[in-house]
Design a protein around this motif. Structure first.
Motif, PDB file in Angstrom:
ATOM      1  N   LEU A 163       0.814  -1.210   0.000  1.00 43.39           N
ATOM      2  CA  LEU A 163       0.000   0.000   0.000  1.00 43.39           C
ATOM      3  C   LEU A 163       0.850   1.264   0.000  1.00 43.39           C
ATOM      4  O   LEU A 163       0.574   2.224  -0.735  1.00 43.39           O
ATOM      5  CB  LEU A 163      -0.923  -0.003   1.226  1.00 43.39           C
ATOM      6  N   LEU A 164       1.935   1.282   0.804  1.00 40.60           N
ATOM      7  CA  LEU A 164       2.821   2.442   0.841  1.00 40.60           C
ATOM      8  C   LEU A 164       3.507   2.659  -0.497  1.00 40.60           C
ATOM      9  O   LEU A 164       3.649   3.790  -0.979  1.00 40.60           O
ATOM     10  CB  LEU A 164       3.856   2.265   1.956  1.00 40.60           C
ATOM     11  N   THR A 168       3.178   5.930  -2.884  1.00 44.74           N
ATOM     12  CA  THR A 168       4.368   6.688  -3.304  1.00 44.74           C
ATOM     13  C   THR A 168       4.417   6.844  -4.812  1.00 44.74           C
ATOM     14  O   THR A 168       4.689   7.932  -5.348  1.00 44.74           O
ATOM     15  CB  THR A 168       5.633   5.977  -2.808  1.00 44.74           C
ATOM     16  N   LEU A 169       4.151   5.752  -5.523  1.00 48.67           N
ATOM     17  CA  LEU A 169       4.157   5.810  -6.983  1.00 48.67           C
ATOM     18  C   LEU A 169       3.062   6.747  -7.486  1.00 48.67           C
ATOM     19  O   LEU A 169       3.257   7.480  -8.471  1.00 48.67           O
ATOM     20  CB  LEU A 169       3.974   4.399  -7.567  1.00 48.67           C
ATOM     21  N   ALA A 172       4.224  10.328  -6.922  1.00 52.22           N
ATOM     22  CA  ALA A 172       5.279  10.671  -7.874  1.00 52.22           C
ATOM     23  C   ALA A 172       4.706  10.897  -9.267  1.00 52.22           C
ATOM     24  O   ALA A 172       5.103  11.824  -9.987  1.00 52.22           O
ATOM     25  CB  ALA A 172       6.325   9.553  -7.895  1.00 52.22           C
ATOM     26  N   ALA A 173       3.760  10.066  -9.666  1.00 50.03           N
ATOM     27  CA  ALA A 173       3.158  10.221 -10.989  1.00 50.03           C
ATOM     28  C   ALA A 173       2.386  11.534 -11.083  1.00 50.03           C
ATOM     29  O   ALA A 173       2.446  12.238 -12.106  1.00 50.03           O
ATOM     30  CB  ALA A 173       2.230   9.037 -11.263  1.00 50.03           C
ATOM     31  N   MET A 174       1.680  11.878 -10.002  1.00 50.66           N
ATOM     32  CA  MET A 174       0.936  13.132 -10.016  1.00 50.66           C
ATOM     33  C   MET A 174       1.883  14.332 -10.061  1.00 50.66           C
ATOM     34  O   MET A 174       1.642  15.319 -10.776  1.00 50.66           O
ATOM     35  CB  MET A 174       0.043  13.216  -8.775  1.00 50.66           C
ATOM     36  N   ALA A 175       3.011  14.242  -9.319  1.00 51.26           N
ATOM     37  CA  ALA A 175       3.981  15.340  -9.347  1.00 51.26           C
ATOM     38  C   ALA A 175       4.617  15.480 -10.709  1.00 51.26           C
ATOM     39  O   ALA A 175       4.793  16.594 -11.239  1.00 51.26           O
ATOM     40  CB  ALA A 175       5.037  15.100  -8.272  1.00 51.26           C
ATOM     41  N   LEU A 176       4.981  14.355 -11.330  1.00 49.31           N
ATOM     42  CA  LEU A 176       5.586  14.401 -12.666  1.00 49.31           C
ATOM     43  C   LEU A 176       4.606  14.957 -13.683  1.00 49.31           C
ATOM     44  O   LEU A 176       4.986  15.752 -14.569  1.00 49.31           O
ATOM     45  CB  LEU A 176       6.032  12.986 -13.067  1.00 49.31           C
ATOM     46  N   ARG A 177       3.369  14.576 -13.537  1.00 46.58           N
ATOM     47  CA  ARG A 177       2.357  15.088 -14.457  1.00 46.58           C
ATOM     48  C   ARG A 177       2.190  16.604 -14.289  1.00 46.58           C
ATOM     49  O   ARG A 177       2.052  17.351 -15.270  1.00 46.58           O
ATOM     50  CB  ARG A 177       1.031  14.374 -14.201  1.00 46.58           C
TER      51      ARG A 177
END
Length: 205
Positions: A163-164, A168-169, A172-177
């Motif tokens: 779950l963690l 995290t992924l 990270a995906a939302m930040a990269l987007r």
């Protein structure tokens, strides 16, 4: 001569048996019943159940049956037999060590309003043993319990880790987007005409 003597003895025996049965009926004593346990062993453990059968002679249908514990004046149980039966089954449930003892049964026949009882049966013995180290149900050893708990703990940690990692992924995906979107907006802004002119004039200076 010997044959005549045998016949005479047989007649005398039958007569004596008839007189004995008649005297029993006259005194209110019918022939004794048969008693036996359903189980092959008379030893039981606490909490068990056992059936005690009481059987009257076949001529006594629909009688009333009583189960006595030797030493007690009141019956343990009383059951009427069906009109077509001459036996009953007493059920002792959840026996304890107090149930240990000798048991006898008796039947009675109604004549008008009077109940004529039979003789008491021969006794049967029931022995109830208390739970001990050898009679308790088996339990799992402490090591196996700890091992089971460790597997549960490892499984819980594994699920938590997954779950963690997923969270995290996702972050990270939302930040990269978001970074890609900001970069695209900046490039689009600088591609507008007024920004191109400012960039050109600055270069000439």
């Amino acid at each position: 001569m010997l044959s005549c003597l045998s016949t005479f003895v047989l007649i005398q025996c039958k007569a004596a048996s008839y007189i004995r049965d008649c005297s029993r009926v006259a005194s209110g004593q019918f022939p004794l019943p048969l008693i036996y346990l359903e189980t092959s062993s008379d030893r039981l453990t606490e909490g068990a159940s056992v059936r005690i059968f009481c059987v009257a002679p076949g001529a006594y249908l629909g009688a009333y049956f009583y189960l006595f514990m030797v030493g007690q004046t009141q019956p343990v149980q009383a059951l009427p037999a069906p009109e077509t039966q001459h036996q009953v089954a007493f059920l002792l449930e959840n026996v304890t060590t107090v149930s240990t003892g000798l048991y006898r049964c008796q039947y009675g026949i109604l004549h008008g309003s009077r109940l004529q009882p039979s003789a008491l049966s021969d006794p049967v013995e029931i022995i109830v043993e208390a739970f001990g180290p050898s009679t308790f149900p088996p339990t799992s050893p402490p090591g196996s319990v700890c091992q089971d708990l460790s597997w549960i703990l490892l499984a819980a940690l594994g699920v938590t880790g997954v779950l963690l990692l997923g969270m995290t992924l996702l972050v990270a995906a939302m930040a990269l987007r978001g970074c890609r979107k900001a970069t695209q907006e900046t490039i689009a802004l600088w591609m507008q005409p007024e920004h191109k002119c400012l960039a050109f004039s600055g270069k000439a200076v």
